[in-house]
Scaffold this motif. Structure first.
Motif: not given
Length: 668
Positions: A399, A401-403, A410, A413, A420, A422
């Motif tokens: 999966r 990551p969210t960060h 965080e 998208r 994704l 940063c």
């Protein structure tokens, strides 16, 4: 020792060195240890230094590499070096055979040879003495690389017979030499070569023969281009004749009476290919009889009597051990498969890009899976699919990551994007990747500043932005691992030289979002100076055909940032050029060139021009160079190994030129 005695001694040593060299490099059966060869070579060098009038062009001492060259002279081949048509499957080979039979009947045979993955060269000998070697170039005109070819120890400087002859061959880098070279480059923080072919070509097409000598290249001769010898009536006899003259030919060849024999030979080498000490990318099939070759003739680009069967991309199975995340200079987080090391197409593969989370889901990839890996185009590793039937139940879902894995910000998208990202501008990974991009070949092209060196400098806090590169001192660089005096001197020279780059290199290097190399060139040509571009409005930018609203907005936003303006001022203070140095292209209306107003697509490998050189020359004459073929394309320039773009151009009935015709038009 008087002159006469010295001459006698020198001739004795040369005879022995030539004999030992032939046994070692051609026959692979050395009769003396390396130490004896080295001792004799040292003795020869000392004698020739003492008696320089006795030094000759065919002396073994001439292989060590001479002075650095100023450039390569052009060489016109007496007989053109044509490229071969390609076959990709059994049906292609049977179609080739059918065409041969229609033209000659059934009384003929084939010769099958390994297609060495290297650089095609032509060698000329006068009265048995090697006088000139050249690259294939466009088939008609190549580059004189005589000094570099002399460093190949398996290539004779004098033949066993005093004949005048032109021969063709493939210079290549053995796998062992390639692995050693890349290890050294990685230790020095330089980009490793992608494959042995690139390494061989790069070694022979650079200006320092000593560098070529250090690369341990080899050569196989595969044909006679021009000879007065009338006894040779077939290709196979020609190869035997080359053997007698002292050349190294590839012994893994076979004469076949039928196409079934050819296909059997091809299939056998698909399996045996990985075990060779050098890379091959296919099998060359030729009609054996020279008289039949002459009768079959050639097209504008290829002989009708020969074809190259290209191997399919090699696929292997390995285990996906982990999925690693990396953050690019634009903040995109990319997953990479970490693999159980496996040999694919001649090199060890341990990593393969997985692009994004959607691809992982689409292929149902799990950590611990057995996966099929191949190299796209025999270069870029990719995971083809998963062997679901091999699963044990211990595989783990992945999966995203969210960060951010680097700065913990965080991840987001953005609308319309799969990736994704940063969006923290101070993310250290983005800064580091931006520095790596700045020094890359298409940007400021600072040789010696590879990814490892940049990472070291960044980790040691010696650089925080691109301007810091121009503040580096000799002492700071010497403090880094594996950086000696010579490496540091070369690096400082390269950094200094980069200050003189044309504006488009700097613009691309700055990493302005949506501005690629082509757009950077367009902007540099249109505005001429960084400070004029800095003042451009959204309307000024979108008035340029190639610049859309999204890119224009990104450029305006970049120059509104205080830190960007400070960076440009700092670079200016350090002497970095801010002006466009190239030829400003004329508009289609101003040009009377055949290219004016036309959309041109370049495909395949050009020999005499780089893609960028060809593009620049076409655009300077009012043409537009596009990246893909469409109904709007006016002209396609097809080099060697042209692929799908050429096929599409043929389907659409678009005019197609080879490099020779392109050069003729450019030189009008």
């Amino acid at each position: 020792m008087n002159l006469q005695t010295a001459e006698q001694k020198i001739n004795e040593i040369r005879t022995l060195l030539n004999q030992y060299g032939y046994e070692y490099y051609v026959l692979d059966k050395p009769s003396v240890p390396d130490s004896e060869y080295d001792r004799l070579m040292q003795e020869l060098l000392e004698l020739e230094e003492k008696y320089p009038e006795l030094k000759t062009a065919d002396s073994p001492s001439q292989r060590v590499g001479g002075a650095v060259l100023e450039g390569f002279e052009k060489v016109e081949h007496r007989i053109p070096l044509l490229s071969l048509g390609n076959a990709f499957n059994e049906q292609d080979l049977r179609d080739f055979d059918r065409r041969i039979r229609q033209a000659t009947g059934d009384d003929f045979s084939y010769v099958c040879e390994l297609k060495i993955d290297g650089l095609a060269v032509s060698l000329r000998y006068e009265n048995g003495l090697f006088i000139q070697g050249a690259t294939r170039g466009d088939g008609t005109i190549g580059e004189d690389i005589t000094a570099n070819l002399k460093t190949i120890k398996s290539m004779p400087l004098r033949l066993n017979e005093n004949v005048s002859i032109e021969v063709r061959g493939e210079a290549y880098m053995p796998k062992r030499s390639f692995e050693k070279l890349n290890l050294i480059r990685e230790q020095q923080g330089e980009e490793p070569f992608a494959n042995p072919r690139n390494a061989a070509a790069g070694s022979l097409r650079q200006l320092d023969p000593k560098m070529a000598a250090s690369r341990n290249l080899d050569i196989f001769l595969y044909g006679i281009g021009d000879t007065g010898t009338s006894d040779v009536v077939s290709h196979s006899e020609g190869l035997d004749y080359l053997d007698r003259l002292g050349f190294k030919t590839n012994k893994e060849r076979r004469k076949c009476a039928t196409i079934d024999g050819v296909i059997d030979f091809v299939n056998g080498w698909v399996e045996k290919r990985p075990h060779l000490p050098y890379e091959i990318d296919g099998i060359v099939i030729k009609v054996d009889s020279l008289e039949q070759q002459k009768m079959l003739g050639t097209t504008a680009k290829s002989p009708r009597w020969a074809i190259a069967y290209k191997f399919p991309a090699e696929e292997v199975v390995t285990t996906l051990l982990e999925i690693e995340l990396s953050v690019g200079r634009t903040g995109v987080v990319t997953p990479t498969a970490i693999l159980e090391p496996v040999k694919v197409a001649g090199t060890t593969v341990q990593r393969a890009s997985l692009h994004n989370e959607d691809l992982i889901r689409e292929k149902d990839i799990k950590i611990g899976d057995k996966v099929v890996v191949k190299k796209a185009g025999d270069i870029i590793p990719e995971v083809v699919n998963v062997l679901v039937g091999e699963r044990t139940g211990e595989e783990a879902e992945f999966r995203m990551p969210t960060h951010c894995p680097e700065c913990e910000s965080e991840l987001v998208r953005l609308e319309g994007e799969v990736a994704l990202r940063c969006i923290n501008p101070k993310c250290p990974a983005q800064i580091r990747e931006g520095l790596i991009h700045f020094v890359s070949r298409d940007a400021m092209n600072i040789e010696g500043l590879g990814e490892k060196v940049i990472s070291q400098l960044f980790a040691e806090k010696l650089i925080a932005d691109v301007a810091d590169l121009y503040k580096l001192t000799r002492e700071q660089l010497l403090s880094l691992e594996r950086m000696g005096e010579r490496s540091v001197s070369n690096l400082l020279t390269a950094i200094e030289a980069s200050k003189g780059n044309s504006l488009e290199k700097l613009l691309f290097g700055l990493g302005i979002r949506h501005v690629g190399a082509k757009a950077a060139k367009t902007l540099a040509q249109q505005f001429g100076h960084m400070y004029k571009l800095k003042e451009a409005t959204q309307e000024d930018l979108t008035a340029i055909n190639e610049i859309g609203e999204k890119m224009a907005d990104s450029i305006v936003t970049f120059f509104e940032k205080e830190e960007a303006l400070e960076l440009i001022k700092e670079l200016t203070d350090y002497g970095v050029n801010m002006e466009y140095k190239g030829i400003k292209p004329v508009s289609a209306e101003e040009s009377d060139s055949i290219f004016a107003g036309k959309t041109v697509v370049l495909t395949g490998k050009l020999e005499l021009l780089s893609r960028n050189e060809a593009k620049e020359k076409i655009e300077a004459l009012g043409g537009n160079v596009a990246g893909s073929v469409s109904k709007k394309t006016h002209l396609v320039i097809a080099g060697e190994d042209a692929g799908s773009k050429l096929s599409k151009a043929m389907e659409l009935g678009i005019e197609i030129w080879d490099e020779e015709k392109l050069l003729a038009e450019l030189n009008k």
